[in-house]
Design an enzyme around this catalytic site. Structure first.
Site, PDB file in Angstrom:
ATOM      1  N   ARG A  20     -74.763 -10.353 -27.770  1.00 29.69           N
ATOM      2  CA  ARG A  20     -75.855 -10.113 -26.811  1.00 29.69           C
ATOM      3  C   ARG A  20     -75.402 -10.400 -25.386  1.00 29.69           C
ATOM      4  O   ARG A  20     -75.736  -9.655 -24.465  1.00 29.69           O
ATOM      5  CB  ARG A  20     -77.076 -10.960 -27.164  1.00 29.69           C
ATOM      6  CG  ARG A  20     -77.739 -10.528 -28.476  1.00 29.69           C
ATOM      7  CD  ARG A  20     -78.835 -11.485 -28.896  1.00 29.69           C
ATOM      8  NE  ARG A  20     -78.255 -12.801 -29.138  1.00 29.69           N
ATOM      9  CZ  ARG A  20     -78.903 -13.953 -28.980  1.00 29.69           C
ATOM     10  NH1 ARG A  20     -80.150 -13.978 -28.558  1.00 29.69           N
ATOM     11  NH2 ARG A  20     -78.305 -15.103 -29.224  1.00 29.69           N
ATOM     12  N   ASN A  38     -81.345 -10.615 -31.470  1.00 25.98           N
ATOM     13  CA  ASN A  38     -80.963 -10.714 -32.871  1.00 25.98           C
ATOM     14  C   ASN A  38     -82.161 -10.412 -33.760  1.00 25.98           C
ATOM     15  O   ASN A  38     -83.286 -10.799 -33.442  1.00 25.98           O
ATOM     16  CB  ASN A  38     -80.459 -12.123 -33.197  1.00 25.98           C
ATOM     17  CG  ASN A  38     -79.086 -12.399 -32.618  1.00 25.98           C
ATOM     18  OD1 ASN A  38     -78.338 -11.496 -32.292  1.00 25.98           O
ATOM     19  ND2 ASN A  38     -78.751 -13.675 -32.505  1.00 25.98           N
TER      20      ASN A  38
END
Length: 90
Positions: A20, A38
């Site tokens: 990320r 996530n």
């Protein structure tokens, strides 16, 4: 300039490898807005919104991700741009 938005789901070894963070860095470099987060099933969901060429570049990058990750699959859907600003990880 044509603005587009895509929802992308990336699978493989993409959690616990700073996926990320690196996605945010790449998106900001390209001028793409959205988020990376996530999912409970181990995938990462990405919203990418911005100039069509930049969003396509981010999707191409997501197919491989950072060196720490191992991408095994990518699914993308075209969605209507919502006018999001910035890029967040969550």
């Amino acid at each position: 300039m044509t603005m587009i938005a895509k929802k992308i789901w990336v699978s493989g070894r993409v959690q616990g490898v700073s996926f990320r963070y690196y996605t945010q860095c790449e998106a900001e470099r390209l001028g793409v807005n959205g988020y990376a987060r996530n999912l409970p099933d181990g995938r990462v969901e990405v919203l990418a919104e911005g100039p069509a060429a930049a969003v396509r570049q981010l999707v191409a990058w997501l197919r491989h991700g950072p060196d720490t990750a191992q991408v095994t699959g990518l699914q993308e859907d075209d969605i209507a741009p919502k006018g999001v600003h910035g890029f967040e990880t969550g």
